[in-house]
Scaffold this motif. Structure first.
Motif, PDB file in Angstrom:
ATOM      1  N   LYS A 172      36.147  33.926  45.743  1.00  0.00           N
ATOM      2  CA  LYS A 172      36.034  35.364  45.457  1.00  0.00           C
ATOM      3  C   LYS A 172      37.199  35.834  44.591  1.00  0.00           C
ATOM      4  CE  LYS A 172      33.184  36.911  49.254  1.00  0.00           C
ATOM      5  NZ  LYS A 172      32.996  37.891  50.314  1.00  0.00           N
ATOM      6  N   ALA A 173      38.394  35.333  44.864  1.00  0.00           N
ATOM      7  CA  ALA A 173      39.562  35.699  44.051  1.00  0.00           C
ATOM      8  C   ALA A 173      39.378  35.209  42.615  1.00  0.00           C
ATOM      9  CB  ALA A 173      40.842  35.124  44.666  1.00  0.00           C
ATOM     10  N   CYS A 174      38.900  33.972  42.449  1.00  0.00           N
ATOM     11  CA  CYS A 174      38.656  33.445  41.104  1.00  0.00           C
ATOM     12  C   CYS A 174      37.594  34.272  40.383  1.00  0.00           C
ATOM     13  CB  CYS A 174      38.233  31.982  41.162  1.00  0.00           C
ATOM     14  SG  CYS A 174      39.584  30.844  41.546  1.00  0.00           S
ATOM     15  N   GLN A 175      36.568  34.673  41.109  1.00  0.00           N
ATOM     16  CA  GLN A 175      35.525  35.502  40.504  1.00  0.00           C
ATOM     17  C   GLN A 175      36.115  36.828  40.001  1.00  0.00           C
ATOM     18  OE1 GLN A 175      32.448  36.909  43.185  1.00  0.00           O
ATOM     19  NE2 GLN A 175      30.929  36.808  41.553  1.00  0.00           N
ATOM     20  N   GLN A 176      36.969  37.452  40.812  1.00  0.00           N
ATOM     21  CA  GLN A 176      37.621  38.698  40.388  1.00  0.00           C
ATOM     22  C   GLN A 176      38.491  38.468  39.154  1.00  0.00           C
ATOM     23  OE1 GLN A 176      39.611  39.803  44.097  1.00  0.00           O
ATOM     24  NE2 GLN A 176      38.404  41.695  44.074  1.00  0.00           N
ATOM     25  N   ILE A 177      39.261  37.398  39.183  1.00  0.00           N
ATOM     26  CA  ILE A 177      40.149  37.081  38.055  1.00  0.00           C
ATOM     27  C   ILE A 177      39.331  36.821  36.802  1.00  0.00           C
ATOM     28  CG2 ILE A 177      41.733  35.304  37.178  1.00  0.00           C
ATOM     29  CD1 ILE A 177      42.659  35.065  40.225  1.00  0.00           C
ATOM     30  N   GLN A 200      36.414  37.825  35.970  1.00  0.00           N
ATOM     31  CA  GLN A 200      35.657  38.968  35.475  1.00  0.00           C
ATOM     32  C   GLN A 200      36.536  40.186  35.210  1.00  0.00           C
ATOM     33  OE1 GLN A 200      32.545  39.519  38.379  1.00  0.00           O
ATOM     34  NE2 GLN A 200      31.424  37.746  37.670  1.00  0.00           N
ATOM     35  N   HIS A 201      37.844  40.047  35.397  1.00  0.00           N
ATOM     36  CA  HIS A 201      38.749  41.184  35.247  1.00  0.00           C
ATOM     37  C   HIS A 201      38.845  41.610  33.781  1.00  0.00           C
ATOM     38  CE1 HIS A 201      41.687  43.809  37.119  1.00  0.00           C
ATOM     39  NE2 HIS A 201      42.403  43.691  36.010  1.00  0.00           N
ATOM     40  N   ARG A 207      45.431  41.717  36.012  1.00  0.00           N
ATOM     41  CA  ARG A 207      45.002  40.313  36.056  1.00  0.00           C
ATOM     42  C   ARG A 207      46.117  39.421  36.592  1.00  0.00           C
ATOM     43  NH1 ARG A 207      44.586  36.016  32.927  1.00  0.00           N
ATOM     44  NH2 ARG A 207      42.672  34.835  33.071  1.00  0.00           N
ATOM     45  N   LEU A 258      46.418  39.803  40.342  1.00  0.00           N
ATOM     46  CA  LEU A 258      45.379  39.050  41.060  1.00  0.00           C
ATOM     47  C   LEU A 258      45.723  37.562  41.117  1.00  0.00           C
ATOM     48  CD1 LEU A 258      42.150  40.703  39.599  1.00  0.00           C
ATOM     49  CD2 LEU A 258      42.995  40.890  41.956  1.00  0.00           C
TER      50      LEU A 258
END
Length: 184
Positions: free
Chosen positions: A30-35, A37-38, A46, A49
């Motif tokens: 989930k953290a990688c997904q946020q990063i 797509q940031h 960024r 995160l």
């Protein structure tokens, strides 16, 4: 009795499908997904995160996408750059020195599976730490296998697979990667 996470962190064979480890990987994904797509214009957001996921000892830049298994076993030195598609399977510590540059689609994999088919079929895994020295450059599509150490001032050519330690001040290429030139 030791938990599967305790076994993994101790470098012992463990079950990767353990609910605690599965939850840790889910959090990292989930953290990688946020990063990934940031907003590219929000550099501070960024970096914040990334700093929650991975320990950095100075300035860094990682081009998306980034993929990690856990994040908490990764330590990166000052002046780090990774191009698109870095994957780090960090069941064991991944220690990266300063002035390290990574080309696109590099895989750093501490995780492996037993050769014995019966043990492998149970989902058993093992991990071995990976250490990357200072002033290292990994070319595109390099793969680092469990347990390797790269010395200082090492260049690994594109497409190489590193299965053994590589010495300081060397250019290394091939599958398996081997020194072909000295930089001393």
């Amino acid at each position: 009795m030791r938990t599967e996470k305790e076994k993994m962190l101790a470098g012992e064979p463990y079950q990767a499908c353990d609910p605690v480890l599965s939850q840790d990987r889910k959090r990292a994904k989930k953290a990688c997904q946020q990063i990934n797509q940031h907003d590219t214009d929000d550099l501070a957001g960024r970096e914040a995160l990334l700093a929650v996921l991975i320990r950095f000892d100075g300035k860094f830049w990682i081009e998306p996408p980034l993929y990690v298994d856990y994040g908490y076993n990764i330590q990166i030195g000052d002046n780090f750059y990774a191009n698109h598609g870095l994957t780090i399977l960090d069941g064991a510590p991944v220690i990266i020195g300063k002035n390290v540059f990574i080309a696109p689609n590099v895989v750093i994999a501490t995780a492996g599976h037993p050769l014995d088919k019966t043990r492998r079929a149970t989902g058993e895994e093992y991990v071995k730490p990976i250490t990357i020295g200072d002033d290292v450059w990994l070319g595109a599509h390099v793969t680092l296998c469990p347990g390797v150490t790269l010395g200082n001032n090492v260049v690994v050519g594109a497409g190489s697979v590193v299965v053994h330690d590589l010495p300081d001040n060397s250019v290394c290429v091939g599958t398996p990667a081997r020194p072909v030139k000295s930089l001393a």
